[in-house]
Scaffold this motif. Structure first.
Motif, PDB file in Angstrom:
ATOM      1  N   ALA A   1       0.838  -1.201   0.000  1.00  0.00           N
ATOM      2  CA  ALA A   1       0.000   0.000   0.000  1.00  0.00           C
ATOM      3  C   ALA A   1       0.872   1.249   0.000  1.00  0.00           C
ATOM      4  N   ARG A   2       0.348   2.309  -0.582  1.00  0.00           N
ATOM      5  CA  ARG A   2       1.104   3.560  -0.601  1.00  0.00           C
ATOM      6  C   ARG A   2       1.092   4.193   0.797  1.00  0.00           C
ATOM      7  N   PRO A   3       2.134   4.922   1.150  1.00  0.00           N
ATOM      8  CA  PRO A   3       2.207   5.537   2.489  1.00  0.00           C
ATOM      9  C   PRO A   3       1.080   6.549   2.701  1.00  0.00           C
ATOM     10  N   THR A   4       0.680   6.715   3.944  1.00  0.00           N
ATOM     11  CA  THR A   4      -0.336   7.702   4.295  1.00  0.00           C
ATOM     12  C   THR A   4       0.207   8.617   5.383  1.00  0.00           C
ATOM     13  N   PRO A   5      -0.034   9.918   5.278  1.00  0.00           N
ATOM     14  CA  PRO A   5       0.459  10.841   6.300  1.00  0.00           C
ATOM     15  C   PRO A   5      -0.456  10.944   7.519  1.00  0.00           C
ATOM     16  N   ARG A   6      -1.553  10.221   7.489  1.00  0.00           N
ATOM     17  CA  ARG A   6      -2.515  10.340   8.588  1.00  0.00           C
ATOM     18  C   ARG A   6      -1.973   9.727   9.884  1.00  0.00           C
ATOM     19  N   ARG A   7      -2.341  10.379  10.993  1.00  0.00           N
ATOM     20  CA  ARG A   7      -2.016   9.866  12.325  1.00  0.00           C
ATOM     21  C   ARG A   7      -3.190  10.181  13.235  1.00  0.00           C
ATOM     22  N   MET A   8      -3.180   9.574  14.408  1.00  0.00           N
ATOM     23  CA  MET A   8      -4.157   9.919  15.434  1.00  0.00           C
ATOM     24  C   MET A   8      -3.519  10.983  16.325  1.00  0.00           C
TER      25      MET A   8
ATOM     26  N   PHE B   1     -12.267  11.038  10.010  1.00  0.00           N
ATOM     27  CA  PHE B   1     -11.261   9.979  10.027  1.00  0.00           C
ATOM     28  C   PHE B   1     -11.026   9.471  11.459  1.00  0.00           C
ATOM     29  N   GLN B   2     -10.835  10.393  12.393  1.00  0.00           N
ATOM     30  CA  GLN B   2     -10.575   9.991  13.772  1.00  0.00           C
ATOM     31  C   GLN B   2     -11.783   9.297  14.384  1.00  0.00           C
TER      32      GLN B   2
END
Length: 247
Positions: A160-167, A215-216
Motif C-alpha cells: 500500500a502507498r504511504p499515508t500521512p494520517r495519524r491519530m 477519520f478519527q
C-alpha cells in the motif's frame, strides 16, 4: 539490640571465666567444701543460662548482623500477591498476529527491529518492548518494565502507498513498516498482538478526501483499534508483556 547483645556476651564471658577459675582451684583441693560446690554450681548455672538467653534472643534477628542480608530476603508481605496483568482475551481474538514478520538489522548502530505487515489488509498491532539489559522483562515479575506504543500501531499492507494520517491525540503511527531502535549495548525483547481493521476504518485510511474529524471518529469506532488502544494503556500501567490465553 546491640546493647543487649553486648551485655549477654559479657555475662557469658564472666560465667565462663568464673567456672574455669573454680575448676582450677578445685583440681588442687583433695576435698571440696559445700561452699565451693555451691559457687561452682552457680557459675555453671550462670554459664548455661546466659548462653541460652543469648541463643534465644538472637536467633530471630541474626540476619541483621550480615550487611545487605535483609535486602536480599524476599518481601514476605507481598508473597503470593497477584501481579496486575491486563486481560487480553484469547488467541482467537488476535488473528492478525501471524501477519507480522519482525526483522532485526544488525549492520547498523543502533540496531533496529523492522515490523512488516505481510497480509493484504491493514492491521492494528499492540506493540511492547523491554530492554533486558536494564530492567526486568520476565512476565509476572513485580518489577517488570515493558513499554508500549500508547495507542497501538496501524500497519497497512506492504504494497500500500504511504499515508500521512495519524491519530493526533495519541500520535499513533499508520505505516507499512515500523522501525524500533534497540538501545546501545541493550538486549531488546519485543512482543506483539494484532487484529484486522474493519472495512470502514480501512476506507478512512485510504481516502484522503475524508476530513480529519471523520477519520478519527471512524478509527475510534473500530472494534480492533479500540481493543488495541485500551489493552495497550492497561498493560502499560502494569509493566507486563502482552499475554493472551491459549486454549
Amino acid at each position: 539490640m546491640f546493647t543487649a547483645l553486648l551485655i549477654l556476651v559479657l555475662l557469658v564471658l564472666a560465667a565462663s571465666l568464673g567456672s574455669w577459675l573454680f575448676n582450677q582451684w578445685l583440681s588442687e583441693q583433695r576435698r571440696a567444701s559445700a561452699l565451693s560446690l555451691g559457687i561452682g554450681g552457680m557459675g555453671l548455672v550462670l554459664l548455661l543460662g546466659a548462653s541460652a538467653v543469648a541463643i534465644v534472643s538472637t536467633s530471630a534477628t541474626w540476619q541483621a548482623w550480615i550487611p545487605g542480608f535483609e535486602r536480599a530476603l524476599p518481601d514476605s508481605s507481598t508473597k503470593g500477591a497477584p501481579v496486575a496483568v491486563a486481560d487480553l482475551g484469547t488467541a482467537d481474538q488476535w488473528p492478525a498476529t501471524t501477519c507480522i514478520k519482525p526483522l532485526r538489522v544488525t549492520s547498523t548502530v543502533p540496531r533496529r527491529w523492522f515490523l512488516d505487515n505481510e497480509c493484504e489488509r491493514p492491521i492494528v498491532v499492540m506493540l511492547a518492548w523491554c530492554d533486558a539489559a536494564r530492567s526486568e522483562c520476565t512476565a509476572g515479575a513485580r518489577d517488570a518494565r515493558w513499554q508500549y506504543e500508547a495507542a497501538g500501531l496501524v500497519l497497512t499492507s506492504a504494497l500500500a502507498r504511504p499515508t500521512p494520517r495519524r491519530m493526533p491525540e495519541h500520535e499513533a503511527p499508520i505505516t507499512g513498516t515500523y522501525a524500533l531502535a534497540e538501545p546501545q549495548e541493550g538486549a531488546l525483547r519485543i512482543r506483539y498482538l494484532a487484529c484486522y481493521l474493519a472495512e470502514p476504518a480501512i476506507a478512512a485510511i485510504t481516502h484522503d478526501t475524508m476530513s480529519s474529524e471523520e477519520f478519527q471518529s471512524t478509527l475510534r469506532a473500530d472494534a480492533c483499534y479500540s481493543r488495541v488502544a485500551s489493552a495497550s494503556q492497561a498493560a502499560a500501567r502494569s509493566g507486563q508483556p502482552p499475554v493472551v490465553s491459549f486454549h
